[in-house]
Design an enzyme around this catalytic site. Structure first.
Site, PDB file in Angstrom:
ATOM      1  N   ASP A 152       0.799  -1.361  -0.131  1.00 57.61           N
ATOM      2  CA  ASP A 152      -0.016  -0.040  -0.040  1.00 57.61           C
ATOM      3  C   ASP A 152       0.697   1.267   0.098  1.00 57.61           C
ATOM      4  O   ASP A 152       0.339   2.373   0.523  1.00 57.61           O
ATOM      5  CB  ASP A 152      -0.859   0.052   1.285  1.00 57.61           C
ATOM      6  CG  ASP A 152      -0.268  -0.017   2.485  1.00 57.61           C
ATOM      7  OD1 ASP A 152       1.043  -0.590   2.458  1.00 57.61           O
ATOM      8  OD2 ASP A 152      -0.968   0.121   3.565  1.00 57.61           O
ATOM      9  N   LYS A 167       7.433   7.836  18.136  1.00 54.20           N
ATOM     10  CA  LYS A 167       6.767   9.174  18.205  1.00 54.20           C
ATOM     11  C   LYS A 167       7.403  10.160  19.198  1.00 54.20           C
ATOM     12  O   LYS A 167       6.870  10.397  20.087  1.00 54.20           O
ATOM     13  CB  LYS A 167       5.248   8.902  18.672  1.00 54.20           C
ATOM     14  CG  LYS A 167       4.589   8.019  17.646  1.00 54.20           C
ATOM     15  CD  LYS A 167       2.955   7.682  17.945  1.00 54.20           C
ATOM     16  CE  LYS A 167       2.475   6.994  16.949  1.00 54.20           C
ATOM     17  NZ  LYS A 167       1.172   6.298  17.440  1.00 54.20           N
ATOM     18  N   ASP A 207       1.586   6.620   1.871  1.00 47.42           N
ATOM     19  CA  ASP A 207       1.009   5.591   2.408  1.00 47.42           C
ATOM     20  C   ASP A 207      -0.453   5.603   2.080  1.00 47.42           C
ATOM     21  O   ASP A 207      -1.061   6.430   2.746  1.00 47.42           O
ATOM     22  CB  ASP A 207       1.406   5.554   4.033  1.00 47.42           C
ATOM     23  CG  ASP A 207       0.636   4.520   5.008  1.00 47.42           C
ATOM     24  OD1 ASP A 207       0.028   3.690   3.995  1.00 47.42           O
ATOM     25  OD2 ASP A 207       0.674   4.491   6.006  1.00 47.42           O
TER      26      ASP A 207
HETATM   27  P1  GTP Z   1      -5.733  -1.155   8.233  1.00 47.31           P
HETATM   28  O1  GTP Z   1      -6.535  -2.124   8.861  1.00 47.31           O
HETATM   29  O2  GTP Z   1      -6.455   0.106   7.609  1.00 47.31           O
HETATM   30  O3  GTP Z   1      -4.555  -0.588   8.935  1.00 47.31           O
HETATM   31  O4  GTP Z   1      -4.978  -1.994   6.781  1.00 47.31           O
HETATM   32  P2  GTP Z   1      -3.941  -2.980   6.619  1.00 47.31           P
HETATM   33  O5  GTP Z   1      -4.595  -4.106   7.243  1.00 47.31           O
HETATM   34  O6  GTP Z   1      -3.559  -3.023   5.241  1.00 47.31           O
HETATM   35  O7  GTP Z   1      -2.737  -2.736   7.671  1.00 47.31           O
HETATM   36  P3  GTP Z   1      -1.442  -1.903   7.479  1.00 47.31           P
HETATM   37  O8  GTP Z   1      -1.837  -0.759   6.614  1.00 47.31           O
HETATM   38  O9  GTP Z   1      -0.966  -1.763   8.619  1.00 47.31           O
HETATM   39  O10 GTP Z   1      -0.792  -3.053   6.521  1.00 47.31           O
HETATM   40  C1  GTP Z   1       0.675  -2.321   5.648  1.00 47.31           C
HETATM   41  C2  GTP Z   1       0.482  -3.706   4.622  1.00 47.31           C
HETATM   42  O11 GTP Z   1       1.051  -4.895   5.332  1.00 47.31           O
HETATM   43  C3  GTP Z   1      -0.252  -3.851   3.868  1.00 47.31           C
HETATM   44  O12 GTP Z   1      -0.092  -3.937   2.551  1.00 47.31           O
HETATM   45  C4  GTP Z   1      -1.098  -5.278   4.473  1.00 47.31           C
HETATM   46  O13 GTP Z   1      -1.830  -6.036   3.392  1.00 47.31           O
HETATM   47  C5  GTP Z   1       0.077  -6.012   4.906  1.00 47.31           C
HETATM   48  N1  GTP Z   1      -0.293  -6.769   6.095  1.00 47.31           N
HETATM   49  C6  GTP Z   1      -0.693  -6.194   7.182  1.00 47.31           C
HETATM   50  N2  GTP Z   1      -0.984  -7.191   8.185  1.00 47.31           N
HETATM   51  C7  GTP Z   1      -0.684  -8.313   7.512  1.00 47.31           C
HETATM   52  C8  GTP Z   1      -0.710  -9.885   7.664  1.00 47.31           C
HETATM   53  O14 GTP Z   1      -1.017 -10.297   8.738  1.00 47.31           O
HETATM   54  N3  GTP Z   1      -0.493 -10.744   6.833  1.00 47.31           N
HETATM   55  C9  GTP Z   1       0.035 -10.166   5.636  1.00 47.31           C
HETATM   56  N4  GTP Z   1       0.379 -11.163   4.671  1.00 47.31           N
HETATM   57  N5  GTP Z   1       0.064  -8.807   5.258  1.00 47.31           N
HETATM   58  C10 GTP Z   1      -0.234  -7.898   6.399  1.00 47.31           C
END
Ligand code: GTP
Length: 342
Positions: A104, A155, A215
């Site tokens: 992302d 932070k 982001d």
């Molecule tokens: P929010 O729920 O809005 O925080 O979004 P998110 O679930 O995408 O979490 P975040 O933005 O913190 O994650 C950053 C990147 O890591 C994204 O591309 C997610 O798809 C990926 N990501 C987060 N948690 C996991 C996980 O448990 N497994 C995998 N495979 N990818 C993850």
């Protein structure tokens, strides 16, 4: 060489659009977010491991239909294992140095240059770094002149911050990093593994880059990334195939088969495929999901309308999410984790 793309999150901050699709498939300038990322991979990367969980089948289907000239491995976690757990879960596919990339992030990072930096430094781990103004909202790095990172500071107050550089979500790792991660557990790479690499190896480096970085975690940044990319392409709007636009689009993007009626103004907004906007409508800072219709005379500001919703004529909405359908089973009610540390 392999690249693991972390694409298994629920993307809760981008609901309602992630109720119906994987976050990494959200269109950015009419192409899935993950496609933008894959196009930035250096030639040397011949294998892409997609670390997925939520909406795995959609991601798989997309890659069955689109060829990027690389071997794509869809590696589904039995349950979300966090960034560290997901990387460990992909270890059977890793043969040498490998990238780990958040799906992302849209940025101008040159991964081939980052690889050259990593090799020159004989690093165990290199992370990309991006400067921010508001250090107190992020985890920043303490970094030496030669690029060695000595610690992360969460932070900090502006006056106590060791730098203004944050983790920009792209990592280049040696296979030995995998030895630090316990298998089958929910583990954060950033919070649990990186501090150990810093302490035990002293070969943890930061790679700064310039240009742009975003982001794409929230609706506001989703709109902003469109504005940024439109600006870069020197365009005021973009439309997909078979659109009928009778109104005005400014700093906006419309997908395929979109229709916009007379005297309608669409400003700083994103319209997915098959959206129908009536006449005399004002949309400002809105994201409108697939197959949505917006009735004549409506005024929507800062509104996210989920897929397949209908907005009646003359509706006035400000700062709301429109979603009148069931929430998918198992979808979390709040954010599970946060990698970048906003
Ligand atoms: P929010 O729920 O809005 O925080 O979004 P998110 O679930 O995408 O979490 P975040 O933005 O913190 O994650 C950053 C990147 O890591 C994204 O591309 C997610 O798809 C990926 N990501 C987060 N948690 C996991 C996980 O448990 N497994 C995998 N495979 N990818 C993850």
């Amino acid at each position: 060489m392999e690249a693991i793309i972390l694409a298994g999150g629920f993307g809760t901050r981008l609901r309602p659009f992630t109720f119906t699709r994987a976050k990494s498939l959200l269109p950015i300038i009419n192409e899935p977010m993950i496609a933008h990322l894959i196009k930035t991979l250096p030639k040397k990367v011949d294998t892409v491991i997609l670390a997925v969980n939520y909406r795995r089948e959609q991601i798989e289907e997309y890659f069955c239909k689109h060829d990027f000239g690389k071997t794509i491995i869809v590696n589904e976690e039995p349950e979300p294992l966090g960034t560290g757990g997901a990387v460990k879960f992909a270890d059977k596919h890793i043969v040498g140095s490998f990238f780990v990339l958040n799906a992302d992030i849209i940025c101008s990072l040159n991964l081939a240059e980052m690889l050259r930096f990593h090799e020159k430094k004989k690093a165990v781990a290199t992370i990309s770094l991006w400067p921010v103004e508001n250090v107190s909202e992020f985890g920043v790095v303490d970094i030496r002149k030669d690029g060695t990172i000595t610690k992360f500071v969460e932070k900090p107050k502006a006056e106590d911050a060791p730098s203004d550089l944050i983790n920009a979500g792209a990592y280049l790792l040696e296979p030995q990093v995998l030895n630090y991660i316990e298998p089958g557990k929910l583990i954060s790479m950033e919070k649990q593994i990186f501090p150990q690499i810093i302490q035990n190896t002293g070969r943890f480096f930061g790679y700064k880059f310039q240009g742009h970085w975003m982001d794409v975690g929230r609706i506001s940044s989703y709109i902003s990334v469109h504005k940024l990319l439109l600006e870069k392409q020197k365009k005021t709007f973009i439309t997909g195939d078979q659109c009928t636009i009778q109104g005005i689009l400014r700093q906006s993007c419309a997908g395929n088969r979109v229709s916009v009626g007379k005297n309608t103004t669409v400003e700083s907004s994103v319209l997915f495929d098959e959206v129908t906007i009536g006449e005399n409508v004002t949309l400002d800072h809105c994201v409108i999901g697939e197959h949505v219709s917006i009735g004549d005379g409506s005024v929507l500001r800062n509104v996210a309308v989920g897929d397949n919703e209908r907005v009646q004529d003359g509706t006035v909405l400000d700062n709301v999410v429109v979603w009148n359908q069931p929430i998918p089973q198992g979808y979390p009610s709040k954010q599970i984790g946060n990698v970048i540390g906003e």
